[in-house]
Design an enzyme around this catalytic site. Structure first.
Site, mmCIF file in Angstrom:
data_model
loop_
_atom_site.group_PDB
_atom_site.id
_atom_site.type_symbol
_atom_site.label_atom_id
_atom_site.label_comp_id
_atom_site.label_asym_id
_atom_site.label_seq_id
_atom_site.Cartn_x
_atom_site.Cartn_y
_atom_site.Cartn_z
ATOM 1 N N TYR A 79 0.817 -1.220 0.000
ATOM 2 C CA TYR A 79 0.000 0.000 0.000
ATOM 3 C C TYR A 79 0.852 1.273 0.000
ATOM 4 O O TYR A 79 0.315 2.354 -0.232
ATOM 5 C CB TYR A 79 -0.914 0.045 1.234
ATOM 6 C CG TYR A 79 -1.922 -1.071 1.341
ATOM 7 C CD1 TYR A 79 -2.146 -1.973 0.299
ATOM 8 C CD2 TYR A 79 -2.660 -1.236 2.508
ATOM 9 C CE1 TYR A 79 -3.059 -3.001 0.419
ATOM 10 C CE2 TYR A 79 -3.586 -2.264 2.643
ATOM 11 C CZ TYR A 79 -3.776 -3.149 1.593
ATOM 12 O OH TYR A 79 -4.684 -4.167 1.727
ATOM 13 N N HIS B 227 0.343 -11.623 1.728
ATOM 14 C CA HIS B 227 -0.688 -10.808 1.078
ATOM 15 C C HIS B 227 -1.419 -11.571 -0.040
ATOM 16 O O HIS B 227 -2.645 -11.484 -0.162
ATOM 17 C CB HIS B 227 -0.040 -9.535 0.524
ATOM 18 C CG HIS B 227 -0.990 -8.414 0.296
ATOM 19 N ND1 HIS B 227 -0.601 -7.096 0.274
ATOM 20 C CD2 HIS B 227 -2.327 -8.398 0.085
ATOM 21 C CE1 HIS B 227 -1.667 -6.321 0.059
ATOM 22 N NE2 HIS B 227 -2.713 -7.095 -0.073
#
Length: 274
Positions: free
Chosen positions: A47, A105
């Site tokens: 992110y 992830h």
């Protein structure tokens, strides 16, 4: 705030997602959420906002040990040395001695899952993470992690909302007492176009988004991490905790399409149906 216990850790059922929030926007959103009572913050290496999240944690009056902080290692960094490097960078940016959850992830097509999970476990054993887990794992991969490798998986974070069924995966996770953390729980803003949700919302004096969140959070073993930049959106999501659906509401939601997957990159695994 209700919590779910997993691997000995109490996790608030509703958290703040920070995907696509960066810099000052992210810093202010996390500070606002913490001030409002959120205690579960979700970020990730990918992110590019861990530094902003870390600044907010430092600037907040809320003690670090009262905040559940999740971050994740990107799928291209799943070799043991790469995980170590990624984790050290994440922890430095987050300005914390430890994270509460450290997650894979996405599964990588060619990963050595055993070696990756062993590295995460070592990080946990050294005190860098309180628990480890995964994201975007369908049943077969989760079975491999839990049953073949024997890893103590604290959660599996996947896309889940009123328009995407996860019945097979959720049933397996409930059986194993592994919480499902729903990302994109508001179907990326597409809920308002469904009159059924609007009808239920009007009945409860709520919004379609609150109905969708209430539906998720009433399910056994389910947490949700909606992204919310503004104070108004953050408060609206918190207020979803007060909504109580009835059988008619659930029946109407059950009739909505359940095949609407909005996060499906080229490197995604083979998804389960339903």
């Amino acid at each position: 705030m209700e919590t779910i216990k997993t691997q000995g850790i109490e996790v608030p059922r509703l958290g703040l997602g920070t995907f696509k929030m960066q810099g000052k926007d992210c810093h202010e959103a996390v500070l606002s959420a913490l001030g409002m009572g959120y205690r579960h913050i979700d970020t990730a290496e990918m992110y590019a906002n861990e530094d902003a999240v870390g600044d907010a944690l430092q600037d907040s009056d809320v003690p670090r040990d009262q905040i559940h902080l999740t971050t994740k290692v990107w799928w291209q960094n799943l070799a043991p040395d790469a995980i170590r490097k990624a984790f050290d960078q994440s922890r430095r940016k987050l300005k914390t001695d430890y994270v509460d959850f450290y997650l894979i992830h996405w599964p990588a097509p060619d990963m050595n899952l055993g070696a990756a999970l062993e590295t995460l476990l070592r990080i946990k054993d050294e005190g860098g993470a309180r628990a480890i887990g995964v994201c975007n794992f369908p049943v077969a991969l989760l079975q491999q992690a839990v049953e073949e490798i024997g890893a103590p998986i604290a959660c599996n974070q996947v896309e889940y909302h009123v328009l995407l069924g996860q019945a097979k995966l959720l049933a397996y996770m409930q059986e194993k007492c592994i919480p499902l953390t729903a990302y994109a729980p508001l179907a990326q803003g597409r809920l308002a176009s469904f009159p059924e949700l609007q009808q239920i919302a009007e009945k409860h004096g709520a919004t379609a988004a609150q109905i969708a969140l209430a539906w998720l959070l009433e399910q056994d073993c389910v947490m949700a991490i909606p992204k919310a930049r503004s104070e108004a959106s953050q408060k609206s999501n918190l207020d979803a905790l007060k909504v109580r659906l009835d059988q008619d509401d659930r029946a109407m939601i059950a009739k909505l399409p359940k095949d609407q997957r909005f996060v499906n990159p080229g490197f995604a695994p083979q998804w389960d149906e339903g």
